[in-house]
Design a protein around this motif. Sequence first.
Motif: not given
Lengths: 351, 351
Positions: A77-79, A84-85, A87-88, A91, A103-105, A107, A308, B78, B84, B91, B101, B105, B308
Motif C-alpha cells: 500500500e503506497l498511498a 510512502a515515508e 519508500a522514500a 529510495d 517499484l511495485g504496489c 494494494n 523513513r 514522495l 504518494a 504504478d 516503474t 525521489c 491517484r
Amino acid sequence: MESNTPIRRKITLSDIAAGCGVSRATVSLVLRGSPLVNRKTRARVEEELRRQGYVYNRMAANLRRRTSSGIALVLNELANPFFAEFAAGVDEVVGEAGFVTLLGCTNESPAREQAVLGSLIEHGPAGIILSPAEHSDASQVLAAVGAQTPLLLFNRELGGSLPEFAHWDRLTLDNQHGTRLATEHLIARGHRRIAFFGGHRDSSSCRQRHAGYAEAMQAAGLPIEPHWQVECAPTRLAAAAQTPALFAAAPAPTAAVCYNDAVALGLVLGLNQRGLHPGRDFALTGFDDIAEAQLSAPPLTTLAAAPRARGRQAAELLLQRLREPQAEPRHTIVPVQLVIRESSCAPSDRS
Amino acid sequence: MESNTPIRRKITLSDIAAGCGVSRATVSLVLRGSPLVNRKTRARVEEELRRQGYVYNRMAANLRRRTSSGIALVLNELANPFFAEFAAGVDEVVGEAGFVTLLGCTNESPAREQAVLGSLIEHGPAGIILSPAEHSDASQVLAAVGAQTPLLLFNRELGGSLPEFAHWDRLTLDNQHGTRLATEHLIARGHRRIAFFGGHRDSSSCRQRHAGYAEAMQAAGLPIEPHWQVECAPTRLAAAAQTPALFAAAPAPTAAVCYNDAVALGLVLGLNQRGLHPGRDFALTGFDDIAEAQLSAPPLTTLAAAPRARGRQAAELLLQRLREPQAEPRHTIVPVQLVIRESSCAPSDRS
DNA sequence: CTGAAAGCGCTTACAG
DNA sequence: CTGAAAGCGCTTACAG
C-alpha cells in the motif's frame, strides 16, 4: 510478456571508438575508470564521449557482467503515508548505493502481488524488499521470486511456513512491546477497563499488538471483557462505524489501545458522535505516529516507528546481504517509541 | 558508475533447448507465443520451462529488440501524501501496460534531480514522468535526459525556457481557476477582507494560485492589502509561525485562501493560538484535499485534485506518447474541484 | 514448422 | 598501454 516500445538509435561505444580511433575495449576501460589507460588517450576518449553525448547502457553492461543494478520494492500500500515515508527512505539508500528502485504496489491483493513479483523478477533485480499483502503466502512468494534473489521481508510475516532453503531476512516492528507500553501507560494513569480496538486478527501485526495489550492487562491483574475487543478494517471510516460496539454492553471501557492511528482517529470521530470528548472523558492511543497524529484534536498518543528511518534500514540490510550472500538470515526487530500526547490524558474516574 | 552485484547462475533458453532437444530459436518463439510452433513441440517446451523453473530475462530481450520495459517516475517529494497517491496511480497503469516503474525521489533538490535522472536514463526507460524539484531548470533537465526519451512534466513548470526541439508533454492542475473558485466562495459568503496565505512566489503553482485569488478579488472590486499576502514555506510549522503577520496591521482579514492544505492546517493552529476559532470567527480554504483535510477540526474547505486519478492519467498520457512519438506535444490542464466543508463557513460580520 | 547464424551494447581475459 | 575475440541471454530474418 508483450508491450515494450521501440527507442531511437543511440550513441554506442563503437561510435566513440570510431570517433577517436581507438578500440571499443579502450573506451570501455575509460568508462569504468581503469588505470590502465594512458592519460592522453583517456582525455581524448572523454572529450569524444562528451562531444557525441554518449549515455552508458547499463543494461547491456549488466548483461555482460552478470550483475544487476536494480532493487525491487514491493509494497502492499503506497498511498498510506507510513509506506510512502518508508519508500522514500528505501529510495534514498538505494540511490546512494548506485542502484535504482523498481517499484511495485499490490494494494493488499496477493494475486496482484504474484503478478508484480513475476514482472519484477524478469528484470533480474539484485534484491527485493517486500512488505507483503495481507494473506500473502510464503510458498506463493517463493514460487514467484525463486530462491536465488535475496529478499527482505518488512513489516509483516508471511502466511504458511517459510521453506528452510529460502534465506530471507526480516525487519519488523516490535508490535507487541509497543502496545504493551501503551497499555501500561493507560494503566499507570488509573484506567482499569481498557479495550483493544480495530484491525483484523488474521494480520500478524494485529495479533502481535493485541498480544502486547493482553500481556500488560494480565500482568496488572486486569480482566478483559469480550466486547472490549472489537475488530474492524484498519481505516477511519470502519473504526468510526464500529465505535458503538465498545459500548454495547456494561461495563463500558474508559480507554482503548487502538490497532493504529487511522483506527484511533476513526474512534475519535465515533466518540465525538456519541458526545464523548476523547482526551477528556475517554483515553486512547494509536500506532504509527502518522503526520495527522500530532495535529488531530486532541493530539494522539501513539507509537512512533520512524518509517523513513525504517526504509533506510531495510535498504541497508538488503545491501549488506548482497555483500555477504552466505551469512545467516537475520531477523531485525525494531523497538517502537511511545509518544505521549493529550489523547491518553483523560482521567479514569469517569466510570 | 560502479556498485553492482553478482547474481548466481540462472536457467537460460539454451538449458531449455538442450533439455528438450530443440533449438534456442524455437524456445524463443514459444516464449513469445508465436503461432509458427507445432502444438506438440510447444507443449514439450512449455513443460520443460516449468520443469526447470525458467525465468525470462527481459533485459536481454530488451537489448536485442532495442526496446524498453521501464517507465521512470521522478518525484520532488514522495513522503507528501499527494505524491504518494500520484505514484500509486502511475504504478497501477504502468503495471497494467506490462511496464515496470523505476522510482526516483529528489527531495526538492535540483542537484539530486540531476543525479537521479542521470542514473535512471542509463537504464534506458521508455519514458519519464517528472514532477520537477523547485528551481529545476529546463536546460539542465534536457542535458540529463536528452531529447530522445519522451518526458511528461507533471504539476510544475520548469524554470528557464523549454528548448523547442524537446517535445515534452505536460499535465498540470488548473491552479488559477481553483483558487478563483475558493475566493468567489468566500466572497459569496460575505467576506470582503480576504488574505492569500502561504507558499513561495517563486514556485509556479504558487504564482498561479495567487493569480486566481487576485482575479476574483479584482472582479468583485475588492482591494487587497499588502499585509494580507503572506509568504511562507508550504508546511504546517511555517504557516503556524507566520500567522501573526496577517494581523500585524489594520484592517485584519476575516478570511484566507491558503496555498495548500498543509498551510491551511498550520493557519488553523496559528489561529487557535490567538484564541480564534477557524470556521467560527475566521474562514479559510486549502488546496489538495489531503486525507487530513476532512478530519481536521474544523474540516477543511479545499480544492480536490484527485492525485491517484492524476497518476493514472499521467501514465496514460505517456503511454499514448510512446504509441505516437511524432504527435504534437500536449498540455493537459486538469480542473480542480471545490469541496466545501466547515472551515469556510465562518460569517464575515466579525469585522 | 525448425535450426544455424548474426547481432543488441557492453566487458574481460588474452596477446602483443 | 592497446586491440582482437569471445560471450552475457535473448530475437529475428533467412534457409531448408
